[in-house]
Enzyme design. Structure first.
Site, PDB file in Angstrom:
ATOM      1  N   TYR A 141       0.811  -1.224   0.000  1.00  0.00           N
ATOM      2  CA  TYR A 141       0.000   0.000   0.000  1.00  0.00           C
ATOM      3  C   TYR A 141       0.837   1.264   0.000  1.00  0.00           C
ATOM      4  O   TYR A 141       0.417   2.295  -0.541  1.00  0.00           O
ATOM      5  CB  TYR A 141      -0.927   0.023   1.220  1.00  0.00           C
ATOM      6  CG  TYR A 141      -2.193  -0.772   1.054  1.00  0.00           C
ATOM      7  CD1 TYR A 141      -2.156  -2.136   0.814  1.00  0.00           C
ATOM      8  CD2 TYR A 141      -3.431  -0.156   1.149  1.00  0.00           C
ATOM      9  CE1 TYR A 141      -3.318  -2.871   0.681  1.00  0.00           C
ATOM     10  CE2 TYR A 141      -4.599  -0.871   1.019  1.00  0.00           C
ATOM     11  CZ  TYR A 141      -4.542  -2.230   0.787  1.00  0.00           C
ATOM     12  OH  TYR A 141      -5.704  -2.943   0.658  1.00  0.00           O
ATOM     13  N   LYS A 189       4.145 -15.432   3.249  1.00  0.00           N
ATOM     14  CA  LYS A 189       4.424 -16.238   2.058  1.00  0.00           C
ATOM     15  C   LYS A 189       5.937 -16.461   2.029  1.00  0.00           C
ATOM     16  O   LYS A 189       6.637 -16.119   1.072  1.00  0.00           O
ATOM     17  CB  LYS A 189       3.896 -15.496   0.810  1.00  0.00           C
ATOM     18  CG  LYS A 189       3.948 -16.299  -0.478  1.00  0.00           C
ATOM     19  CD  LYS A 189       2.939 -17.433  -0.558  1.00  0.00           C
ATOM     20  CE  LYS A 189       3.166 -18.253  -1.824  1.00  0.00           C
ATOM     21  NZ  LYS A 189       2.366 -19.484  -1.871  1.00  0.00           N
ATOM     22  N   ASP A 221      -1.760 -18.654   1.192  1.00  0.00           N
ATOM     23  CA  ASP A 221      -2.657 -19.448   0.333  1.00  0.00           C
ATOM     24  C   ASP A 221      -3.343 -20.546   1.139  1.00  0.00           C
ATOM     25  O   ASP A 221      -4.559 -20.736   1.064  1.00  0.00           O
ATOM     26  CB  ASP A 221      -1.914 -19.994  -0.897  1.00  0.00           C
ATOM     27  CG  ASP A 221      -0.611 -20.704  -0.561  1.00  0.00           C
ATOM     28  OD1 ASP A 221      -0.173 -20.649   0.608  1.00  0.00           O
ATOM     29  OD2 ASP A 221      -0.040 -21.341  -1.479  1.00  0.00           O
ATOM     30  N   ASP A 245      -5.989  -7.449   4.220  1.00  0.00           N
ATOM     31  CA  ASP A 245      -7.147  -6.889   3.508  1.00  0.00           C
ATOM     32  C   ASP A 245      -7.954  -8.027   2.885  1.00  0.00           C
ATOM     33  O   ASP A 245      -9.177  -8.108   3.037  1.00  0.00           O
ATOM     34  CB  ASP A 245      -6.641  -5.921   2.426  1.00  0.00           C
ATOM     35  CG  ASP A 245      -7.778  -5.304   1.628  1.00  0.00           C
ATOM     36  OD1 ASP A 245      -8.771  -4.888   2.256  1.00  0.00           O
ATOM     37  OD2 ASP A 245      -7.675  -5.234   0.391  1.00  0.00           O
ATOM     38  N   ASP A 249     -11.831  -9.834   4.283  1.00  0.00           N
ATOM     39  CA  ASP A 249     -13.044  -9.920   3.452  1.00  0.00           C
ATOM     40  C   ASP A 249     -13.485 -11.380   3.355  1.00  0.00           C
ATOM     41  O   ASP A 249     -14.669 -11.694   3.448  1.00  0.00           O
ATOM     42  CB  ASP A 249     -12.784  -9.389   2.023  1.00  0.00           C
ATOM     43  CG  ASP A 249     -13.213  -7.932   1.842  1.00  0.00           C
ATOM     44  OD1 ASP A 249     -13.084  -7.164   2.821  1.00  0.00           O
ATOM     45  OD2 ASP A 249     -13.670  -7.571   0.742  1.00  0.00           O
TER      46      ASP A 249
HETATM   47  C1  IPM Z   1     -10.413  -1.785   3.767  1.00  0.00           C
HETATM   48  C2  IPM Z   1     -10.636  -1.183   2.410  1.00  0.00           C
HETATM   49  C3  IPM Z   1      -9.521  -0.187   2.125  1.00  0.00           C
HETATM   50  C4  IPM Z   1      -8.218  -0.956   2.159  1.00  0.00           C
HETATM   51  C5  IPM Z   1      -9.677   0.608   0.831  1.00  0.00           C
HETATM   52  C6  IPM Z   1     -10.981   1.345   0.772  1.00  0.00           C
HETATM   53  C7  IPM Z   1      -8.517   1.544   0.601  1.00  0.00           C
HETATM   54  O1  IPM Z   1     -10.719  -2.174   1.450  1.00  0.00           O
HETATM   55  O2  IPM Z   1     -10.368  -1.020   4.753  1.00  0.00           O
HETATM   56  O3  IPM Z   1     -10.307  -3.002   3.873  1.00  0.00           O
HETATM   57  O4  IPM Z   1      -7.856  -1.602   1.164  1.00  0.00           O
HETATM   58  O5  IPM Z   1      -7.536  -0.902   3.191  1.00  0.00           O
HETATM   59 MN    MN Z   2     -10.703  -4.214   2.262  1.00  0.00          MN
END
Ligand code: IPM
Ligand code: MN
Length: 363
Positions: A141, A189, A221, A245, A249
């Site tokens: 990032y 990794k 993975d 990240d 999710d």
């Molecule tokens: C999160 C989001 C952010 C990230 C984006 C919106 C920049 O996906 O907080 O998980 O990737 O950190």
């Molecule tokens: Mn995210």
């Protein structure tokens, strides 16, 4: 106590969910004699449109002058053609960097009532309780150099970490594990990447300071598979920015909806609280967004910045009760609508407030 909080509602569903979460916070803190001292600033797409930049200087100044920052969400498809440095997301990344919080805590726990919403079987997800610690200020990032040479058709980013950056986030993970089930899973990794070898060596070093905590390692993975097959086996999971990240999710599948995942960032001058989900522009302004992740994020704000554990517990309990009583936002009612009452964003917020009041009276 006066709780000085900067609110940055942002884009899409951000303003709607933040409004409900703030109203819940007002209710809880008032009952125990505290007040919220709120200020509000722009960030993300709304700031690009009004101020010409995703992170106006007055937003940063107000954030640094507060005790905690409470963010809704940023991002809007209408900015998709802009380069990363000019998009709404750049505002959030800039704010994270300015505040300095490097450990993003993302708790993933399965509410019993919602396990039917998970595509995973209830016997797999029931009882899951994981604390993800996502490193937030390093890796791909922020790594330099980065760039895109359009003529040559080459683009690149840099995944870079220093030992100190790894050690400080690892320490947060071990400290959390000491208060939980005393297991840290470090995800990397290291079979391919030097940066992951440094990560792993450093975490092993830090582990020596915490002899009461067990450390295990997983490749990212394999971890993505274990999370779906045996989520209950994990306690604290620590990993670098991009892996965190993606894995969080993925982990939201366990809770039934990304709309249930709160997050708070620790370690900075000022800590930033933001739901783990995005701005969902297509749901904006329709009163259908799920405010619960943001409401639970408000609970993290009370707990981690102000030490108001009892107040935070009341919020979590209220959310649990509301779910037990069959109230759902539409994202949580798709698979089994019988016997459930589907509420809009505002109505769900009101229901949580009402339940908070009820819990405080009976406490
Ligand atoms: C999160 C989001 C952010 C990230 C984006 C919106 C920049 O996906 O907080 O998980 O990737 O950190
Ligand atoms: Mn995210």
């Amino acid at each position: 106590m006066k709780l000085k909080v900067l609110v940055t509602p942002g884009d899409g569903i951000g303003p709607e969910i933040i409004e409900q979460a703030i109203a819940v916070l007002q209710e809880v803190v008032a009952m125990s004699g505290h007040t919220l001292d709120l200020d509000e600033r722009r960030i993300g797409g709304v700031a690009i449109e009004r101020d010409g930049t995703p992170l106006p200087p007055d937003t940063v100044a107000a954030a640094l002058d507060s005790e905690a920052v409470f963010l809704g969400a940023v991002g809007d498809d209408k900015f998709n053609s802009l380069p990363p440095s000019q998009r709404p997301e750049a505002g959030l990344l800039g704010l994270r960097a300015a505040l300095g919080g490097f450990a993003n805590l993302r708790p993933v726990f399965a509410f019993k009532e919602l396990t039917v919403n998970s595509p995973l079987r209830p016997e797999i997800v029931d009882g899951t309780d994981i604390m993800f610690v996502r490193e937030l200020l390093g890796g791909l990032y922020y790594g330099q150099p980065r760039g895109w040479d359009k003529e040559k058709g080459v683009a690149f980013n840099t995944m870079i970490y220093t030992r100190d950056e790894v050690a400080r986030v690892a320490r947060v993970a071990f400290q959390l594990a000491q208060k939980r089930r005393k297991l840290v899973t470090s995800v990397d990794k290291a079979n391919v990447l030097e940066v992951s070898q440094l990560w792993r060596d450093t975490v092993i070093e830090v582990a020596k300071e915490f002899p009461d905590v067990t450390l295990e390692h997983q490749f990212v993975d394999a971890m993505s598979m274990h999370l779906m097959k045996r989520p209950r086996d994990f306690d604290v999971v620590v990993t670098e920015n991009t892996f965190g990240d993606i894995l969080t999710d993925e982990a939201s599948v366990i809770t039934g909806s990304l709309g249930m995942l709160p997050s708070g960032t620790a370690g900075g001058k000022i800590n930033l609280y933001e739901p783990a989900h995005g701005s969902a522009p297509k749901h904006a302004g329709k009163n259908i967004a799920n405010p619960l992740a943001t409401i639970l994020t408000g609970a993290m704000l009370l707990r981690y910045t102000f030490g108001l554990d009892a107040e935070a517990d009341v919020i979590v309990k209220a959310v649990r009760k509301v779910l037990e009583r069959g109230f759902r936002t539409q994202d949580l009612a798709r698979t089994n609508p019988e016997g459930l009452t589907v509420l809009g964003t505002r109505e769900m917020g009101a229901k949580v407030r009402e339940t908070v009041k009820e819990l405080l009276v009976t406490a």
